[in-house]
Design an enzyme around this catalytic site. Sequence first.
Site, PDB file in Angstrom:
ATOM      1  N   PHE A  59      11.276  -0.479   1.918  1.00 26.84           N
ATOM      2  CA  PHE A  59      12.210  -1.379   2.595  1.00 26.84           C
ATOM      3  C   PHE A  59      13.651  -0.898   2.422  1.00 26.84           C
ATOM      4  CE2 PHE A  59      14.661  -5.296   3.145  1.00 26.84           C
ATOM      5  CZ  PHE A  59      14.062  -5.836   4.274  1.00 26.84           C
ATOM      6  N   GLU A  60      13.921  -0.250   1.301  1.00 27.43           N
ATOM      7  CA  GLU A  60      15.294   0.193   1.002  1.00 27.43           C
ATOM      8  C   GLU A  60      15.624   1.556   1.618  1.00 27.43           C
ATOM      9  OE1 GLU A  60      13.339  -1.297  -1.602  1.00 27.43           O
ATOM     10  OE2 GLU A  60      14.455  -3.101  -1.060  1.00 27.43           O
ATOM     11  N   VAL A  83       3.174   2.745   2.174  1.00 27.51           N
ATOM     12  CA  VAL A  83       2.933   1.300   2.246  1.00 27.51           C
ATOM     13  C   VAL A  83       1.450   1.098   2.555  1.00 27.51           C
ATOM     14  CG1 VAL A  83       3.775  -0.886   3.153  1.00 27.51           C
ATOM     15  CG2 VAL A  83       5.224   1.140   3.326  1.00 27.51           C
ATOM     16  N   ILE A  84       0.795   0.324   1.681  1.00 30.80           N
ATOM     17  CA  ILE A  84      -0.655   0.145   1.814  1.00 30.80           C
ATOM     18  C   ILE A  84      -0.945  -1.317   2.153  1.00 30.80           C
ATOM     19  CG2 ILE A  84      -2.895   0.423   0.685  1.00 30.80           C
ATOM     20  CD1 ILE A  84      -1.477   2.478  -1.177  1.00 30.80           C
ATOM     21  N   THR A  88      -0.188  -5.752  -0.152  1.00 31.21           N
ATOM     22  CA  THR A  88       0.835  -6.768   0.024  1.00 31.21           C
ATOM     23  C   THR A  88       0.633  -7.595   1.289  1.00 31.21           C
ATOM     24  OG1 THR A  88       3.184  -7.143   0.408  1.00 31.21           O
ATOM     25  CG2 THR A  88       2.328  -5.010   1.093  1.00 31.21           C
ATOM     26  N   HIS A  90       2.961  -8.846   2.774  1.00 29.43           N
ATOM     27  CA  HIS A  90       4.084  -8.560   3.680  1.00 29.43           C
ATOM     28  C   HIS A  90       4.124  -7.094   4.117  1.00 29.43           C
ATOM     29  CE1 HIS A  90       6.199  -8.532  -0.346  1.00 29.43           C
ATOM     30  NE2 HIS A  90       6.608  -7.385   0.123  1.00 29.43           N
ATOM     31  N   PHE A 115      10.512  10.319   9.816  1.00 28.99           N
ATOM     32  CA  PHE A 115       9.657   9.230   9.347  1.00 28.99           C
ATOM     33  C   PHE A 115       8.450   9.809   8.599  1.00 28.99           C
ATOM     34  CE2 PHE A 115       6.296   5.978  10.154  1.00 28.99           C
ATOM     35  CZ  PHE A 115       6.892   4.934   9.470  1.00 28.99           C
ATOM     36  N   ARG A 129      -3.457  11.131   3.090  1.00 26.16           N
ATOM     37  CA  ARG A 129      -2.267  11.558   3.846  1.00 26.16           C
ATOM     38  C   ARG A 129      -1.144  12.081   2.964  1.00 26.16           C
ATOM     39  NH1 ARG A 129      -2.434   6.294   7.756  1.00 26.16           N
ATOM     40  NH2 ARG A 129      -4.511   6.714   8.573  1.00 26.16           N
TER      41      ARG A 129
HETATM   42  N1  INI Z   1       7.197  -0.955  -0.909  1.00 28.71           N
HETATM   43  C1  INI Z   1       6.546   0.188  -0.579  1.00 28.71           C
HETATM   44  O1  INI Z   1       7.194   1.228  -0.402  1.00 28.71           O
HETATM   45  N2  INI Z   1       5.192   0.193  -0.430  1.00 28.71           N
HETATM   46  C2  INI Z   1       4.449  -0.928  -0.594  1.00 28.71           C
HETATM   47  O2  INI Z   1       3.205  -0.847  -0.426  1.00 28.71           O
HETATM   48  C3  INI Z   1       5.094  -2.138  -0.956  1.00 28.71           C
HETATM   49  N3  INI Z   1       4.335  -3.342  -1.173  1.00 28.71           N
HETATM   50  O3  INI Z   1       3.109  -3.248  -1.263  1.00 28.71           O
HETATM   51  O4  INI Z   1       4.889  -4.433  -1.298  1.00 28.71           O
HETATM   52  C4  INI Z   1       6.507  -2.117  -1.110  1.00 28.71           C
HETATM   53  N4  INI Z   1       7.176  -3.251  -1.446  1.00 28.71           N
HETATM   54  C5  INI Z   1       8.519  -3.238  -1.967  1.00 28.71           C
HETATM   55  C6  INI Z   1       9.585  -3.271  -0.883  1.00 28.71           C
HETATM   56  O5  INI Z   1       9.652  -2.023  -0.224  1.00 28.71           O
HETATM   57  C7  INI Z   1      10.965  -3.548  -1.473  1.00 28.71           C
HETATM   58  O6  INI Z   1      11.294  -2.561  -2.408  1.00 28.71           O
HETATM   59  C8  INI Z   1      11.072  -4.915  -2.149  1.00 28.71           C
HETATM   60  O7  INI Z   1      10.615  -5.931  -1.285  1.00 28.71           O
HETATM   61  C9  INI Z   1      12.554  -5.227  -2.541  1.00 28.71           C
HETATM   62  O8  INI Z   1      13.384  -5.273  -1.389  1.00 28.71           O
END
Ligand code: INI
Length: 156
Positions: A59-60, A83-84, A88, A90, A115, A129
């Site tokens: 997300f960051e 991201v799996i 999560t 979300h 990407f 992957r």
């Molecule tokens: N971030 C990931 O890169 N991969 C994931 O699978 C993941 N899950 O599973 O939640 C994940 N969550 C953290 C997110 O990217 C943020 O760091 C967090 O929400 C704080 O902003």
Amino acid sequence: MQPKVHQGLLKAEGFRFAIVVSRWNDFLTSKLTEGAIDALERLGADEKSVEIFKVPGSFEIPLTAQKIAESGKFDAVICLGVVIRGQTPHFDYVAGEAAKGIGQVGMKTGVPTMFGVVTADTLEQAIDRCGVKAGNKGFEAAMSAVELVNLYQKTK
Ligand code: INI
């Protein structure tokens, strides 16, 4: 008809690359980083031309990539994360924001922004992957970065 074809060479020498990598799922994102560095080395990137920026999660990645692209210090930004879905509820938000945001960085800044985020339904798919068996999205993303910096240099 013989249209003129434009495509970038696979030569990294003289270009500067930033890798933005998420620490979430580090055991896999570290493999993506290794893959990206392997590609850049094999394509002739200079020793000091590659820098790594670590962020907490995928997300960051977009905002960090944007700041790096805007700095003017790099010719391309290679974004890496995993991201799996199973991990999560979300998933869609994290994966969706990462994909949309990374795309926007390239459009907004004009700096090629790759990407290299693995979005997988299962851990096994994600492992596949990340080059643990075969195929490494980090390697692919770095190859694409090199191709694009060469293509855009020609179109200047
Ligand atoms: N971030 C990931 O890169 N991969 C994931 O699978 C993941 N899950 O599973 O939640 C994940 N969550 C953290 C997110 O990217 C943020 O760091 C967090 O929400 C704080 O902003």
